[in-house]
Scaffold this active site. Sequence first.
Site, PDB file in Angstrom:
ATOM      1  N   ASP A 271       0.817  -1.223   0.000  1.00 47.71           N
ATOM      2  CA  ASP A 271       0.000   0.000   0.000  1.00 47.71           C
ATOM      3  C   ASP A 271       0.852   1.276   0.000  1.00 47.71           C
ATOM      4  OD1 ASP A 271       0.877  -0.602   2.531  1.00 47.71           O
ATOM      5  OD2 ASP A 271      -0.949   0.033   3.557  1.00 47.71           O
TER       6      ASP A 271
ATOM      7  N   ASP B 224       1.436  -9.832   3.412  1.00 44.83           N
ATOM      8  CA  ASP B 224       0.314  -9.565   4.327  1.00 44.83           C
ATOM      9  C   ASP B 224      -1.057  -9.722   3.663  1.00 44.83           C
ATOM     10  OD1 ASP B 224       2.379  -8.811   5.961  1.00 44.83           O
ATOM     11  OD2 ASP B 224       2.106  -6.660   5.665  1.00 44.83           O
TER      12      ASP B 224
ATOM     13  N   ARG C 140       1.076  -7.452   9.754  1.00 49.36           N
ATOM     14  CA  ARG C 140       0.750  -6.076  10.135  1.00 49.36           C
ATOM     15  C   ARG C 140      -0.655  -5.976  10.731  1.00 49.36           C
ATOM     16  NH1 ARG C 140       4.325  -2.209   9.190  1.00 49.36           N
ATOM     17  NH2 ARG C 140       5.405  -2.939   7.388  1.00 49.36           N
TER      18      ARG C 140
HETATM   19  O1  F6P Z   1       4.574  -5.753   5.163  1.00 47.92           O
HETATM   20  C1  F6P Z   1       5.355  -6.884   5.196  1.00 47.92           C
HETATM   21  C2  F6P Z   1       5.958  -7.092   6.556  1.00 47.92           C
HETATM   22  O2  F6P Z   1       6.698  -8.295   6.491  1.00 47.92           O
HETATM   23  C3  F6P Z   1       4.940  -7.078   7.704  1.00 47.92           C
HETATM   24  O3  F6P Z   1       4.271  -8.304   7.817  1.00 47.92           O
HETATM   25  C4  F6P Z   1       5.838  -6.748   8.865  1.00 47.92           C
HETATM   26  O4  F6P Z   1       5.142  -6.080   9.899  1.00 47.92           O
HETATM   27  C5  F6P Z   1       6.836  -5.809   8.267  1.00 47.92           C
HETATM   28  O5  F6P Z   1       6.865  -6.059   6.878  1.00 47.92           O
HETATM   29  C6  F6P Z   1       8.224  -5.975   8.838  1.00 47.92           C
HETATM   30  O6  F6P Z   1       9.081  -5.097   8.222  1.00 47.92           O
HETATM   31  P1  F6P Z   1      10.628  -4.981   8.544  1.00 47.92           P
HETATM   32  O7  F6P Z   1      11.335  -5.748   7.496  1.00 47.92           O
HETATM   33  O8  F6P Z   1      10.908  -3.540   8.510  1.00 47.92           O
HETATM   34  O9  F6P Z   1      10.861  -5.580   9.907  1.00 47.92           O
END
Ligand code: F6P
Length: 367
Positions: A124, A148, A192
Amino acid sequence: MRVIKKIAINTGGGDAPGLNAVIRAVVVSAINKGYEVVGIRDGYNGLLRPEDYPEGGLMHLTRRSVRGITHLGGTILGTTNKGNPAKYPTMGPDGKMYEKDRTDELIAAFRKNGIDALVALGGDGSLGIANIISEKGIPTIGVPKTIDNDLDKTVVTFGFDTAVSFATECIDRLHSTAEAHRRVMVVEVMGRYAGWIALNSGVSGNADAILIPEIPYDINKVAAAIRERPKRGKHYAIVVVAEGALPVGGSASVVSRELGRAEKLGGAGERVAKELEPLVDKECRTVVLGHLLRGGCPTTFDRLISLRFGAAAIRALDEGMSGVMVALDPPTVRYVPLKDATRRMKVVPLSCDTIRTARDLGISFGD
Ligand code: F6P
């Protein structure tokens, strides 16, 4: 209308299995239609921070550079979730960080590098940026990526099936050890603020309780459901917790909030295990699947939709479209305005059949 000669492709936000398959489909089908393709490194950083890339912030993409990558996880272009050009973390003259709108600079960098169009692969946040770029005059097509599955107007995003398949496999493996020790295993999964991964893997993996952001939970009700299990001869339990799950009247477990990026979630599983242990009189242990869900090879389903999305993105540019996202609408793909796809998050509808199935099977949502 400006004639398109050179198309750029980029990957933004958290990586998802299938990114390389989309890149290959975009590059090969674009070359077959006579276009030149370049990849922007690390989101838009290849254009916004050229000084960081002595080898060049753009990768010239040929058939050869995308050969044999369909099945690989990650992204050959690199990605970032800190580089939103509309809210770029920048140091002010007072030494403090603030969010700067650098989208005009980005458009100027497109023009300077002879880039006529963009295929943006993202969730998004990234597709919201793609929409701004399209509104500023660069023909842009979005491709829905995220494990997600929280993007609206598409039946599914690529990466989701791989994440759910792996989470299910992990839950399968936890049954035997949980049973051997008569424990409660709490499994935290990403997603998320949407419960898709937790719901689909929890139902497929025969969880006893599934806690998702869409249904705030009462820990006493989760405990009551687990205490019932031994009466039916089951002396262990599996509880799947979405990272965005929250108790009734409480809030999700946010680890940090930083400028220019989405909130970092974490600790939901540990919180549940800690509160549950005294209520069920069993040892409760937590497993956080975290980034493991983003790794590995895409499933056949994800590979196929990724290739279909990539080819469809080039067809869209070839037909003169802009400001749209490729969406899965079986048996075909269609195009939906980026604005509509990014207006709201697609959460699990409470009336959906998977939730009803879970309830029919006796799985608790803690409500
Ligand atoms: O949006 C994808 C995602 O893997 C989410 O499920 C998770 O909250 C976030 O990205 C984690 O991101 P990062 O790699 O910054 O920890």
